[in-house]
Design a protein around this motif. Structure first.
Motif, PDB file in Angstrom:
ATOM      1  N   ALA A  14       0.832  -1.209   0.000  1.00 20.28           N
ATOM      2  CA  ALA A  14       0.000   0.000   0.000  1.00 20.28           C
ATOM      3  C   ALA A  14       0.863   1.254   0.000  1.00 20.28           C
ATOM      4  CB  ALA A  14      -0.931  -0.005   1.210  1.00 20.28           C
ATOM      5  N   THR A  18       0.864   3.757  -3.203  1.00 21.81           N
ATOM      6  CA  THR A  18       0.327   5.095  -2.971  1.00 21.81           C
ATOM      7  C   THR A  18       1.382   6.171  -3.205  1.00 21.81           C
ATOM      8  OG1 THR A  18      -1.206   4.206  -1.318  1.00 21.81           O
ATOM      9  CG2 THR A  18      -0.803   6.574  -1.263  1.00 21.81           C
ATOM     10  N   ARG A  37     -12.426  -0.487 -10.660  1.00 14.60           N
ATOM     11  CA  ARG A  37     -12.276  -0.887  -9.263  1.00 14.60           C
ATOM     12  C   ARG A  37     -13.628  -0.949  -8.557  1.00 14.60           C
ATOM     13  NH1 ARG A  37      -7.524  -0.468  -6.522  1.00 14.60           N
ATOM     14  NH2 ARG A  37      -8.733  -1.705  -5.019  1.00 14.60           N
ATOM     15  N   GLU A 130      -7.115  -4.350   6.552  1.00 20.04           N
ATOM     16  CA  GLU A 130      -7.474  -2.961   6.238  1.00 20.04           C
ATOM     17  C   GLU A 130      -6.665  -1.979   7.070  1.00 20.04           C
ATOM     18  OE1 GLU A 130     -12.087  -4.075   4.984  1.00 20.04           O
ATOM     19  OE2 GLU A 130     -11.582  -3.465   7.021  1.00 20.04           O
ATOM     20  N   ARG A 133      -3.248  -1.766   5.474  1.00 20.19           N
ATOM     21  CA  ARG A 133      -3.313  -0.986   4.233  1.00 20.19           C
ATOM     22  C   ARG A 133      -3.457   0.501   4.544  1.00 20.19           C
ATOM     23  NH1 ARG A 133      -7.800  -2.871   2.158  1.00 20.19           N
ATOM     24  NH2 ARG A 133      -6.794  -4.648   1.160  1.00 20.19           N
ATOM     25  N   TRP A 134      -4.310   0.823   5.505  1.00 26.54           N
ATOM     26  CA  TRP A 134      -4.496   2.222   5.898  1.00 26.54           C
ATOM     27  C   TRP A 134      -3.177   2.824   6.369  1.00 26.54           C
ATOM     28  CZ3 TRP A 134      -3.582   4.747  10.490  1.00 26.54           C
ATOM     29  CH2 TRP A 134      -4.100   6.041  10.607  1.00 26.54           C
ATOM     30  N   VAL A 137      -1.027   3.632   3.396  1.00 25.41           N
ATOM     31  CA  VAL A 137      -1.542   4.783   2.643  1.00 25.41           C
ATOM     32  C   VAL A 137      -1.259   6.078   3.391  1.00 25.41           C
ATOM     33  CG1 VAL A 137      -3.629   5.898   1.775  1.00 25.41           C
ATOM     34  CG2 VAL A 137      -3.322   3.440   1.475  1.00 25.41           C
ATOM     35  N   ASN A 278      -8.836  11.761  -1.792  1.00 21.96           N
ATOM     36  CA  ASN A 278      -8.127  10.482  -1.875  1.00 21.96           C
ATOM     37  C   ASN A 278      -8.819   9.567  -2.891  1.00 21.96           C
ATOM     38  OD1 ASN A 278      -6.251   8.473  -1.193  1.00 21.96           O
ATOM     39  ND2 ASN A 278      -7.559   7.676   0.441  1.00 21.96           N
ATOM     40  N   GLU A 280      -7.739   7.876  -5.330  1.00 20.47           N
ATOM     41  CA  GLU A 280      -7.079   6.629  -5.730  1.00 20.47           C
ATOM     42  C   GLU A 280      -7.563   5.449  -4.893  1.00 20.47           C
ATOM     43  OE1 GLU A 280      -4.385  10.086  -6.690  1.00 20.47           O
ATOM     44  OE2 GLU A 280      -5.566   9.430  -4.965  1.00 20.47           O
ATOM     45  N   TRP A 281      -8.232   5.734  -3.780  1.00 15.20           N
ATOM     46  CA  TRP A 281      -8.755   4.678  -2.906  1.00 15.20           C
ATOM     47  C   TRP A 281     -10.260   4.781  -2.682  1.00 15.20           C
ATOM     48  CZ3 TRP A 281      -5.854   0.569  -1.686  1.00 15.20           C
ATOM     49  CH2 TRP A 281      -4.465   0.691  -1.812  1.00 15.20           C
ATOM     50  N   ASP A 300     -16.154   3.313  -0.842  1.00 20.86           N
ATOM     51  CA  ASP A 300     -14.798   2.920  -0.471  1.00 20.86           C
ATOM     52  C   ASP A 300     -14.527   1.518  -0.995  1.00 20.86           C
ATOM     53  OD1 ASP A 300     -12.437   2.154   0.762  1.00 20.86           O
ATOM     54  OD2 ASP A 300     -12.864   3.256   2.598  1.00 20.86           O
ATOM     55  N   GLY A 302     -11.833  -0.060  -1.013  1.00 21.63           N
ATOM     56  CA  GLY A 302     -10.725  -0.717  -0.326  1.00 21.63           C
ATOM     57  C   GLY A 302     -11.116  -1.333   0.995  1.00 21.63           C
TER      58      GLY A 302
END
Length: 451
Positions: A14, A18, A37, A130, A133-134, A137, A278, A280-281, A300, A302
């Motif tokens: 991630a 990012t 996506r 998650e 990943r957060w 990011v 944001n 891209e996510w 969301d 993601g």
């Protein structure tokens, strides 16, 4: 539950994607990638989230819009684990009461609560995957090149980050490791206790609500606080121009922003100092209020533990129509103006329908007062505006009276310029917010009849 190696892999992927990926040729390319996506996400969502099974195979516009009340009514159907709203709330409130935020609700699932400024506290669930990943990011968006070099250098001291919030969460402590020391400051503590704590850890990155940063900046200027943050980031509240000025005066740092809420990471300040959505996510559809302002409706793609599909926020965002030199094609915001109930309403002189008075105009007006109040609150109660002003501690009653008179004159002048009928103004004594409470300077408590 994920082991550390798996979490590290998700975090690194991630972070790299990012920080160094997501380089689209133009806005159309970003939107085309987003659509794919979203389509893939909806297929998974229809299989795994009970509430959305009936919408399998349908396009996003055919899925229902979601708001906080509806999500709370169907909470257990909107998360994969079948966790009820009562379970999540009880767990989150117990963690806040005990001030212990490290335990999961279920193996691999953490729970958090929003601040509840709208009257209803939002609840969110995130998995270990998650959270990892957060963390990737958020660090990819926030870290300056010098700080990244420091993290990667095993001989350099660990990077020190102070994060001041009303409540901690496993989501936030995910970023803590041997090279990055994450220090949580509890806003339930007194200001003096927090200042002593900050001086002890000497953070390189300081993250806090705008009103807290402003209070720390005043203490720094007065010689009561001695820290030297290399990066200052505002979260959780509207960042206003007077706070920005104070912070820059105290630490010679421009304030960056992270726009994070229950529904995810919505926006961040790029290396050029511009606030980007944001995208891209997240898929963010604008519900336009006028040519500049909109409320966001987010999907969301993601997060799958708890689904956020066409979730409509009541925040008011102001878009910038200028391209950013950083090269990203995500939307740029001029400002996060606040919630929809930060918009006040007045009747025009020549029409019957009420017209909005957006909070940016009132903030600008209050900043122009000489001398400006240290703080203020404006609340609309029907046709009455209740105003509280915080003057300097040493101000005499005559000075306070003069400030009230000046405020009233400025508001009447604004109404005259905008051809609006002025409200009935009532002034009351200053009342400080409770410890940890989010600051809201402008609020419509009771709206007048808009017809």
């Amino acid at each position: 539950m994920l082991n550390r190696l798996m979490q590290g892999g998700i975090f690194l992927h991630a972070f790299l994607r990012t920080r160094y990926g997501f380089r689209f040729r133009n806005r159309a390319a970003l939107e085309a990638w987003q659509q794919q996506r979203v389509q893939d996400f909806l297929q998974r969502c229809a299989k795994r989230i009970p509430f959305y099974r009936r919408y399998a195979g349908q396009a996003l516009q055919n899925w229902p819009t979601m708001q906080k009340t509806l999500m709370q009514q169907h909470f257990s159907e909107l998360n994969q684990a079948g966790i009820s709203l009562q379970q999540a709330q009880q767990f989150g409130l117990a963690a806040e009461k005990q001030r212990v935020f490290s335990a999961p609700l279920q193996p691999g699932i953490a729970v958090g609560l929003s601040s509840g400024t709208s009257g209803q506290r939002g609840v969110f669930l995130v998995s270990d995957q998650e959270r990892a990943r957060w963390a990737g990011v958020i660090l990819a968006r926030v870290l300056k090149p010098a700080h990244l070099k420091q993290l990667l250098n095993p001989f350099a001291r660990p990077l020190s980050v102070a994060f001041l919030l009303r409540a901690n969460s496993k989501l936030y402590t995910t970023v803590h490791n041997a090279r990055l020391h994450f220090h949580y400051g509890d806003l339930q503590q007194s200001l003096s206790a927090l200042m002593n704590w900050l001086q002890g850890i000497q953070p390189q990155i300081l993250i806090a609500p705008a009103s807290v940063l402003a209070a720390m900046a005043r203490a720094q200027i007065a010689g009561e606080l001695h820290i030297r943050p290399q990066q200052v980031i505002s979260v959780a509240e509207v960042l206003e121009a007077d706070d920005q000025f104070l912070i820059q005066q105290a630490w010679q740092q421009k304030t960056e922003q992270i726009y994070q809420c229950t529904e995810g990471l919505l926006a961040y300040t790029c290396e050029q100092g511009q606030l980007h959505l944001n995208e891209e996510w997240l898929h963010i559809q604008a519900q336009w209020i006028d040519d500049e302002r909109f409320t966001p409706e987010i999907t969301d793609f993601g997060r799958e533990t708890q689904a956020f599909v066409r979730y409509r926020l009541d925040d008011v965002l102001r878009v910038s129509h200028s391209a950013c030199n950083c090269g990203r094609h995500s939307r740029v915001l001029s400002a996060i103006e606040g919630r929809q109930d930060d918009v006040l309403w007045l009747a025009p002189v020549s029409k019957s329908a009420m017209q909005p008075v957006f909070p940016d105009k009132l903030r600008h007006l209050m900043m122009q007062l000489q001398p400006a109040p240290e703080d203020y609150r404006i609340e609309q109660h029907g046709m009455i505006w209740l105003i509280r002003l915080q003057a300097a501690t040493s101000a005499s009653p005559e000075t306070v009276g003069a400030l009230q008179h000046q405020t009233a004159a400025a508001l009447f002048s604004l109404c005259l310029q905008q051809e609006l009928q002025p409200p009935e103004l009532r002034f009351a004594g200053w009342e400080a917010c409770a410890a940890g409470q989010k600051r809201r300077r402008i609020r419509c408590v009771q709206s007048p009849n808009k017809e």
